[in-house]
Design an enzyme around this catalytic site. Structure first.
Site, PDB file in Angstrom:
ATOM      1  N   LEU A  24       0.823  -1.068  -0.016  1.00  0.00           N
ATOM      2  CA  LEU A  24       0.016   0.067   0.107  1.00  0.00           C
ATOM      3  C   LEU A  24       0.884   1.273  -0.034  1.00  0.00           C
ATOM      4  CD1 LEU A  24      -2.512  -0.911   2.834  1.00  0.00           C
ATOM      5  CD2 LEU A  24      -2.782  -1.328   0.212  1.00  0.00           C
ATOM      6  N   ASP A  65       2.706  -6.000   2.847  1.00  0.00           N
ATOM      7  CA  ASP A  65       2.988  -4.922   3.851  1.00  0.00           C
ATOM      8  C   ASP A  65       3.566  -5.663   5.088  1.00  0.00           C
ATOM      9  OD1 ASP A  65       2.470  -2.220   3.124  1.00  0.00           O
ATOM     10  OD2 ASP A  65       0.740  -3.178   2.356  1.00  0.00           O
ATOM     11  N   GLU A  70       5.532  -3.503  13.074  1.00  0.00           N
ATOM     12  CA  GLU A  70       4.993  -2.631  14.059  1.00  0.00           C
ATOM     13  C   GLU A  70       3.212  -2.507  14.229  1.00  0.00           C
ATOM     14  OE1 GLU A  70       6.490   1.383  15.852  1.00  0.00           O
ATOM     15  OE2 GLU A  70       5.516   1.568  14.030  1.00  0.00           O
ATOM     16  N   ARG A  91      -4.458  -5.539   5.397  1.00  0.00           N
ATOM     17  CA  ARG A  91      -3.635  -5.904   6.259  1.00  0.00           C
ATOM     18  C   ARG A  91      -3.648  -6.884   7.150  1.00  0.00           C
ATOM     19  NH1 ARG A  91       0.607  -1.432   7.949  1.00  0.00           N
ATOM     20  NH2 ARG A  91       1.840  -3.529   8.404  1.00  0.00           N
ATOM     21  N   ARG A 138      -6.332   4.982  10.075  1.00  0.00           N
ATOM     22  CA  ARG A 138      -6.266   3.409  10.301  1.00  0.00           C
ATOM     23  C   ARG A 138      -6.787   3.201  11.915  1.00  0.00           C
ATOM     24  NH1 ARG A 138      -2.397   1.320   6.696  1.00  0.00           N
ATOM     25  NH2 ARG A 138      -2.667   2.211   4.857  1.00  0.00           N
ATOM     26  N   HIS A 168       0.177   7.678   9.915  1.00  0.00           N
ATOM     27  CA  HIS A 168       0.231   7.421  11.398  1.00  0.00           C
ATOM     28  C   HIS A 168       0.776   8.561  12.195  1.00  0.00           C
ATOM     29  CE1 HIS A 168       0.710   2.871   9.980  1.00  0.00           C
ATOM     30  NE2 HIS A 168      -0.483   3.175  10.427  1.00  0.00           N
ATOM     31  N   CYS A 254       8.347   1.265  12.084  1.00  0.00           N
ATOM     32  CA  CYS A 254       7.387   0.363  11.720  1.00  0.00           C
ATOM     33  C   CYS A 254       8.220  -0.993  11.106  1.00  0.00           C
ATOM     34  CB  CYS A 254       6.552   0.760  10.440  1.00  0.00           C
ATOM     35  SG  CYS A 254       7.336   1.791   9.282  1.00  0.00           S
TER      36      CYS A 254
HETATM   37  C1  CIR Z   1       0.573   0.709   4.963  1.00  0.00           C
HETATM   38  O1  CIR Z   1      -0.028   1.733   4.448  1.00  0.00           O
HETATM   39  O2  CIR Z   1      -0.115   0.341   6.012  1.00  0.00           O
HETATM   40  C2  CIR Z   1       1.955   0.404   4.701  1.00  0.00           C
HETATM   41  N1  CIR Z   1       2.272   0.668   3.297  1.00  0.00           N
HETATM   42  C3  CIR Z   1       3.040   1.654   5.547  1.00  0.00           C
HETATM   43  C4  CIR Z   1       2.543   1.044   6.993  1.00  0.00           C
HETATM   44  C5  CIR Z   1       3.957   2.010   7.601  1.00  0.00           C
HETATM   45  N2  CIR Z   1       3.788   1.420   9.144  1.00  0.00           N
HETATM   46  C6  CIR Z   1       4.175   2.519  10.185  1.00  0.00           C
HETATM   47  O3  CIR Z   1       4.528   3.315   9.701  1.00  0.00           O
HETATM   48  N3  CIR Z   1       3.982   1.855  11.214  1.00  0.00           N
END
Ligand code: CIR
Length: 267
Positions: A24, A65, A70, A91, A138, A168, A254
């Site tokens: 994503l 992903d 995290e 996810r 989210r 986030h 993450c």
């Molecule tokens: C997402 O959109 O969920 C992933 N591509 C990126 C998640 C990044 N996670 C984070 O900063 N804890």
């Protein structure tokens, strides 16, 4: 007595697979999964070099992903964790293997099952006994309430922080040290009740996500001004290249789930 801040005792990671090309992302970008994989492995070596051994969980090509581990859990103490229900439906399949791993190793693991609740670990920023939790695309109020119910018995308060921009909360603010945070300019500074917590501002969006391993601070190599600013303050920094992971809105925190030593907490 409150736990004290320390470097993590260990970190859990999941590898970047070929399907990371389909991760994503908020903005269109062509992603090279091999380059991202090499950067994730180099990050693991940086953790290990700073005394944080990495335990790898299996990858899953069906979950592009999954390397952003995290988001699937919030570690509340050395033996307590809260397993999330990620906000992005794509996810959610990442969660069961992480939950099983935590359940096998920790004494208390709460798994969020409420289908109306969602929360990503990337929205949870621990500052001492307070968990700042981004109210974001989210993470919703029910997810925050579920985390508060799990964290309360450990003496941790939860404070919701509405997020105006960014994926986030930890995309825009992270910890420099137990009493100090780094925040992206333009975001209001959360106030931590009864504490003299201070915020330093950065104007580099890719710089706001730091990872403090005790008193060594990992900084994205894509944020040279942030790096310099912290160095000028005499802080011990390590630049880590996560440029290919940034393309999928990932950053330093993450890529791992960090467990503190007993009696401590960590970033
Ligand atoms: C997402 O959109 O969920 C992933 N591509 C990126 C998640 C990044 N996670 C984070 O900063 N804890």
């Amino acid at each position: 007595m409150s736990a004290s801040f320390a470097a993590p005792a260990k970190a859990l990671m999941r590898p970047v697979g070929e399907s990371f090309a389909r991760a994503l992302r908020m903005h269109p970008a062509r992603i090279d999964p091999l380059k991202a994989s090499a950067q994730s492995q180099a990050y693991a070596r940086v953790l290990a070099a700073h005394g944080v051994p990495v335990e790898w969980l299996p990858g899953d090509e069906a979950c592009p992903d999954a390397c952003f581990i995290e988001d699937t859990a919030v570690i509340l103490s050395h033996d307590t964790a809260f397993v999330t229900r990620p906000g992005a439906p794509a996810r959610r399949a990442e969660v069961p293997p992480v939950a099983r791993h935590l359940q096998a190793g920790l004494s208390a693991v709460t798994v969020l099952a409420d289908p109306g609740a969602h929360i990503d670990g990337g929205d949870v920023l621990r500052c001492g006994d307070t968990l700042l939790v981004g109210l974001s695309e989210r993470t919703n109020q029910r997810g925050i309430a579920a985390l508060a119910a799990a964290a309360g018995p450990l003496g941790l308060q939860v404070q919701a922080v509405p997020l105006q921009q960014g994926l986030h909360l930890k995309s825009v603010m992270t910890l420099i040290s137990p009493g100090r945070g780094l925040i992206l300019k333009g975001h209001s500074h959360p106030e931590l009740p009864g504490s003299d917590f201070r915020w330093l501002e950065t104007d580099e969006p890719l710089g706001a996500n730091l990872l403090a391993l005790g008193d060594t601070i990992l900084v994205s190599a894509s944020a040279p001004h942030t790096l310099r600013r912290l160095q000028i303050e005499g802080l011990r920094t390590v630049a880590v290249d996560v440029s290919e992971l940034h393309k999928a809105d990932g950053a330093l925190t993450c890529l791992s789930l960090r467990l503190p030593p007993a009696g401590h907490w960590c970033a």
